[in-house]
Design a protein around this motif. Sequence first.
Motif, mmCIF file in Angstrom:
data_model
loop_
_atom_site.group_PDB
_atom_site.id
_atom_site.type_symbol
_atom_site.label_atom_id
_atom_site.label_comp_id
_atom_site.label_asym_id
_atom_site.label_seq_id
_atom_site.Cartn_x
_atom_site.Cartn_y
_atom_site.Cartn_z
ATOM 1 N N LYS A 1 39.810 45.838 78.144
ATOM 2 C CA LYS A 1 40.711 45.184 79.088
ATOM 3 C C LYS A 1 41.594 46.210 79.788
ATOM 4 N N SER A 2 42.107 47.183 79.031
ATOM 5 C CA SER A 2 42.969 48.219 79.616
ATOM 6 C C SER A 2 42.224 49.028 80.662
ATOM 7 N N VAL A 3 40.989 49.404 80.345
ATOM 8 C CA VAL A 3 40.187 50.200 81.275
ATOM 9 C C VAL A 3 39.905 49.424 82.559
ATOM 10 N N LEU A 4 39.452 48.185 82.420
ATOM 11 C CA LEU A 4 39.094 47.395 83.602
ATOM 12 C C LEU A 4 40.316 47.059 84.448
ATOM 13 N N GLU A 5 41.440 46.814 83.801
ATOM 14 C CA GLU A 5 42.653 46.508 84.559
ATOM 15 C C GLU A 5 43.105 47.697 85.392
ATOM 16 N N VAL A 6 43.077 48.892 84.803
ATOM 17 C CA VAL A 6 43.551 50.063 85.540
ATOM 18 C C VAL A 6 42.587 50.426 86.668
ATOM 19 N N LEU A 7 41.334 49.984 86.551
ATOM 20 C CA LEU A 7 40.349 50.203 87.612
ATOM 21 C C LEU A 7 40.307 49.048 88.602
ATOM 22 N N SER A 8 41.185 48.051 88.387
ATOM 23 C CA SER A 8 41.259 46.866 89.270
ATOM 24 C C SER A 8 39.934 46.111 89.316
ATOM 25 N N ILE A 9 39.286 46.021 88.161
ATOM 26 C CA ILE A 9 38.036 45.267 88.044
ATOM 27 C C ILE A 9 38.349 43.964 87.320
ATOM 28 N N LEU B 1 31.435 40.958 88.218
ATOM 29 C CA LEU B 1 30.276 41.460 87.476
ATOM 30 C C LEU B 1 29.732 42.756 88.070
ATOM 31 N N GLU B 2 29.747 42.861 89.388
ATOM 32 C CA GLU B 2 29.258 44.088 90.025
ATOM 33 C C GLU B 2 30.169 45.261 89.715
ATOM 34 N N GLY B 3 31.475 44.992 89.711
ATOM 35 C CA GLY B 3 32.422 46.046 89.379
ATOM 36 C C GLY B 3 32.233 46.548 87.956
ATOM 37 N N ARG B 4 31.990 45.623 87.042
ATOM 38 C CA ARG B 4 31.757 46.001 85.647
ATOM 39 C C ARG B 4 30.467 46.814 85.512
ATOM 40 N N LYS B 5 29.437 46.360 86.196
ATOM 41 C CA LYS B 5 28.167 47.074 86.123
ATOM 42 C C LYS B 5 28.302 48.479 86.688
ATOM 43 N N SER C 1 43.374 60.552 88.042
ATOM 44 C CA SER C 1 42.701 59.260 87.968
ATOM 45 C C SER C 1 43.435 58.326 87.011
ATOM 46 N N PRO C 2 43.745 57.103 87.442
ATOM 47 C CA PRO C 2 44.452 56.149 86.577
ATOM 48 C C PRO C 2 43.726 55.867 85.267
ATOM 49 N N VAL C 3 42.403 55.961 85.286
ATOM 50 C CA VAL C 3 41.640 55.639 84.087
ATOM 51 C C VAL C 3 41.852 56.670 82.986
ATOM 52 N N ARG D 1 47.429 63.811 68.685
ATOM 53 C CA ARG D 1 48.066 62.690 69.354
ATOM 54 C C ARG D 1 47.826 62.665 70.867
ATOM 55 N N GLU D 2 47.647 63.825 71.463
ATOM 56 C CA GLU D 2 47.475 63.873 72.921
ATOM 57 C C GLU D 2 46.019 63.764 73.362
ATOM 58 N N ARG D 3 45.094 64.136 72.500
ATOM 59 C CA ARG D 3 43.679 64.047 72.886
ATOM 60 C C ARG D 3 43.313 62.597 73.187
ATOM 61 N N ARG D 4 42.533 62.408 74.212
ATOM 62 C CA ARG D 4 42.084 61.063 74.551
ATOM 63 C C ARG D 4 40.679 61.144 75.130
ATOM 64 N N SER D 5 39.985 60.034 75.134
ATOM 65 C CA SER D 5 38.651 59.981 75.719
ATOM 66 C C SER D 5 38.779 59.928 77.235
ATOM 67 N N LEU D 6 38.246 60.933 77.917
ATOM 68 C CA LEU D 6 38.329 61.016 79.374
ATOM 69 C C LEU D 6 37.223 60.182 80.022
ATOM 70 N N ARG D 7 37.592 59.470 81.076
ATOM 71 C CA ARG D 7 36.626 58.623 81.775
ATOM 72 C C ARG D 7 36.480 59.000 83.247
ATOM 73 N N LYS D 8 36.970 60.191 83.571
ATOM 74 C CA LYS D 8 36.756 60.747 84.904
ATOM 75 C C LYS D 8 36.971 62.254 84.807
ATOM 76 N N PHE D 9 35.927 63.018 85.200
ATOM 77 C CA PHE D 9 35.988 64.473 85.147
ATOM 78 C C PHE D 9 35.928 65.064 86.547
ATOM 79 N N LYS D 10 36.501 66.246 86.693
ATOM 80 C CA LYS D 10 36.368 66.989 87.940
ATOM 81 C C LYS D 10 34.965 67.579 88.026
#
Length: 221
Positions: A95-103, A108-112, A201-203, A8-17
């Motif tokens: 949508k959740s990912v882009l919203e939390v990244l303020s994209i 289009l540049e932000g998405r790219k 990281s919010p993401v 339940r806690e595992r999630r796909s990470l989108r920012k690593f140290k």
Amino acid sequence: MDVRTAVRERRSLRKFKQKEVPQEIIREILEDALWAPSWGNTQPWDFYVVTGDTVERFKKANRNKFVQGEAQSPDVPMPGMWPDAHKKRYASLGKSVLEVLSIGREDLEGRKSYYADMFYLFDAPCLILICLDKRLSIEYAMLDVGLITQTICLLAHERGLGTCMLANSTRYPELLREMLPIPESKIIVIGTALGYPDLESPVNRFERKRAELEEVVTWVN
């Protein structure tokens, strides 16, 4: 950590140290993961663990190919379309990912830039590639790949590490074959980014969603 908590806690990470994972820890994870089930105990998987200078060179080259618009030709075809229910869930995640990244929708540049980060493995210091022999029935062997990949992700989570299964790590298979000793007799299936999660990281902290049980289960008595 019990199994239920790990699942339940595992999630796909989108920012690593930007911190190396000791090889001994990676070895322990893979040694434990080899106990994952497979059809007839065939254990059809082959692993390529990419770290250090090689993974850094791969990340840069992989991202550059995407940014330059080079045609993608993965060994395993990517889905071209989804049934409506699946498409809705996929769009909701995006949508959740882009919203939390303020994209914004029109950015289009932000998405790219975000997609380019994906090809850069979200800064992960390790990539674990899984390959299959071309003589295998790919449709069935893929079940085994899924089983051991999930096992790797859970074992990594237990050790305080993060993972993200990334199709974008295998979109340019010839690049991987140029940099790694992967023979033409192998199909490059999937890569999993591995590293220490950047929990600030919010993401990596947005609310995740799953389907209700009634949406996917049919009870037959």
